[in-house]
Design an enzyme around this catalytic site. Structure first.
Site, mmCIF file in Angstrom:
data_model
loop_
_atom_site.group_PDB
_atom_site.id
_atom_site.type_symbol
_atom_site.label_atom_id
_atom_site.label_comp_id
_atom_site.label_asym_id
_atom_site.label_seq_id
_atom_site.Cartn_x
_atom_site.Cartn_y
_atom_site.Cartn_z
ATOM 1 N N GLU A 152 0.863 -1.199 0.000
ATOM 2 C CA GLU A 152 0.000 0.000 0.000
ATOM 3 C C GLU A 152 0.889 1.235 0.000
ATOM 4 O OE1 GLU A 152 -3.231 0.834 -0.451
ATOM 5 O OE2 GLU A 152 -2.486 2.854 -0.195
ATOM 6 N N ASP A 186 -5.508 -4.636 -7.802
ATOM 7 C CA ASP A 186 -6.708 -3.822 -7.602
ATOM 8 C C ASP A 186 -6.333 -2.345 -7.498
ATOM 9 O OD1 ASP A 186 -9.288 -3.003 -6.968
ATOM 10 O OD2 ASP A 186 -9.091 -3.519 -4.851
HETATM 11 C C1 LIG Z 1 -9.000 0.156 -4.861
HETATM 12 S S1 LIG Z 1 -7.979 0.487 -3.504
HETATM 13 C C2 LIG Z 1 -7.637 -1.087 -2.831
HETATM 14 C C3 LIG Z 1 -8.781 -1.791 -2.197
HETATM 15 C C4 LIG Z 1 -8.472 -3.140 -1.609
HETATM 16 N N1 LIG Z 1 -7.745 -3.996 -2.542
HETATM 17 C C5 LIG Z 1 -9.736 -3.849 -1.193
HETATM 18 O O1 LIG Z 1 -10.318 -4.607 -1.994
HETATM 19 O O2 LIG Z 1 -10.143 -3.683 -0.048
HETATM 20 C C6 LIG Z 1 -6.441 0.861 -4.268
HETATM 21 C C7 LIG Z 1 -5.330 1.209 -3.282
HETATM 22 O O3 LIG Z 1 -4.091 1.209 -3.981
HETATM 23 C C8 LIG Z 1 -3.243 2.201 -3.417
HETATM 24 N N2 LIG Z 1 -2.184 2.439 -4.423
HETATM 25 C C9 LIG Z 1 -2.208 3.239 -5.517
HETATM 26 N N3 LIG Z 1 -1.114 3.037 -6.274
HETATM 27 C C10 LIG Z 1 -0.381 2.066 -5.650
HETATM 28 C C11 LIG Z 1 0.820 1.383 -5.970
HETATM 29 N N4 LIG Z 1 1.505 1.665 -7.089
HETATM 30 N N5 LIG Z 1 1.254 0.412 -5.124
HETATM 31 C C12 LIG Z 1 0.570 0.119 -3.980
HETATM 32 N N6 LIG Z 1 -0.599 0.727 -3.644
HETATM 33 C C13 LIG Z 1 -1.060 1.678 -4.463
HETATM 34 C C14 LIG Z 1 -4.175 3.331 -3.131
HETATM 35 O O4 LIG Z 1 -3.626 4.175 -2.132
HETATM 36 C C15 LIG Z 1 -5.439 2.574 -2.667
HETATM 37 O O5 LIG Z 1 -5.448 2.448 -1.268
#
Ligand SMILES: C[S@@+](CC[C@H](N)C(=O)[O-])C[C@H]1O[C@@H](n2cnc3c(N)ncnc32)[C@H](O)[C@@H]1O
Length: 280
Positions: free
Chosen positions: A118, A164
């Site tokens: 994250e 995701d």
């Molecule tokens: C759609 S949410 C995730 C929801 C989670 N997978 C769930 O189902 O409960 C996407 C998350 O990815 C994070 N994020 C964005 N770019 C990222 C990256 N390159 N690597 C890791 N996390 C990232 C964002 O901060 C956000 O919290």
């Protein structure tokens, strides 16, 4: 700086579809004794208050998980998801929604591993406080696309990966494809789950076909359309889950759920669903 916060959207129709599929895949993995590794490249905060100001702002969960909460006619796979959400709400009312890390944590056996990436500082801090000290769990403040490379293949050669992203930038579509291409070279037998939004963008429309081309012989594609974009083309009309190397039972488990969800969660007359697969 990342602007997206999943807390605004927790428990909406897209989460219901995503987590329905994820739970079925993880339950299938648990049918064999050998442990598995679950990698969540974009983990979010882990779990969300539905009573806090973020979730209350647009109350997206009201048109998602809340509509399933009291139903007594749920198809079995949806009943399994709701049972886990109930486990996450020990007081009996729908006050919190489990994100993908919480669901994976509820389902894991002692030897199973969770690897959670994250990049948002606040969500990382919340996730780390929640699961960071658990045995078998690693929470990383790192780019999940990059971090995935070091997680494959898992030592047990059994693994599930959830990609995701928030698709905040168009670059995420290309990064999903590149990360999967690399991951399949490292670990061709892994189960890969990709969530994608139905939004008015060429990249989003093209993604399923690009994933099919990459997946080759074994894939499943589930799609739920509940609304339509607004006059300016904004808004989430629905979403899809694309699974590479799906469990052989997944299609059968999802088949009764998709028409049920499109009838229950549809916000417009044209609400629809699709479930297709290719098996070797
Ligand atoms: C759609 S949410 C995730 C929801 C989670 N997978 C769930 O189902 O409960 C996407 C998350 O990815 C994070 N994020 C964005 N770019 C990222 C990256 N390159 N690597 C890791 N996390 C990232 C964002 O901060 C956000 O919290």
């Amino acid at each position: 700086m990342l602007a997206y916060r999943h807390a605004f959207h927790a428990g909406n129709h897209a989460d219901v579809l995503k987590h329905l599929v994820l739970v079925q895949v993880l339950r299938h993995m648990a049918l064999k004794d050998k442990p598995y590794r679950f990698v969540d490249t974009h983990a979010g905060a882990g779990g969300y208050s539905l009573e806090g100001r973020y979730a209350q702002k647009k109350a997206e969960f009201a048109q998602g998980i809340a509509r399933l909460w009291e139903r007594d006619d749920l198809p079995p796979a949806l009943a399994e998801l709701v049972a886990l959400v109930r486990q996450f709400n020990p007081e009996g009312r729908l006050a919190q929604y489990p994100g993908s890390p919480a669901l994976a944590h509820l389902l894991r056996r002692p030897g199973d591993q969770l690897r959670l990436f994250e990049l948002h500082p606040t969500d990382h801090r919340i996730l780390n406080a929640y699961l960071g000290q658990q045995k078998g769990v690693e929470v990383r403040f790192a780019d999940g696309f990059e971090g995935l490379k070091g997680q494959l293949p898992p030592p047990s050669r059994r693994g599930v990966v959830l990609l995701d992203p928030s698709y905040e930038t168009n670059g995420d579509y290309a990064r999903v494809v590149a990360a999967l291409r690399d991951a399949l070279q490292r670990f061709a037998d892994g189960v890969y789950l990709v969530w994608y939004p139905q939004v008015a963008k060429v990249e989003a429309a093209e993604l399923p076909r690009r994933l099919e081309a990459l997946a080759g012989k074994r894939w499943l594609h589930a799609r739920l359309t509940v609304g339509r974009p607004d006059a300016k083309g904004f808004g989430l009309a629905g979403s899809g889950m694309f699974v590479i190397n799906p469990p052989h039972t997944l299609h059968e488990r999802l088949a009764p759920c998709l028409p049920y969800l499109s009838a229950l969660l549809g916000q417009v007359d044209g609400a629809s669903h699709r479930l297709e697969q290719k098996s070797a």
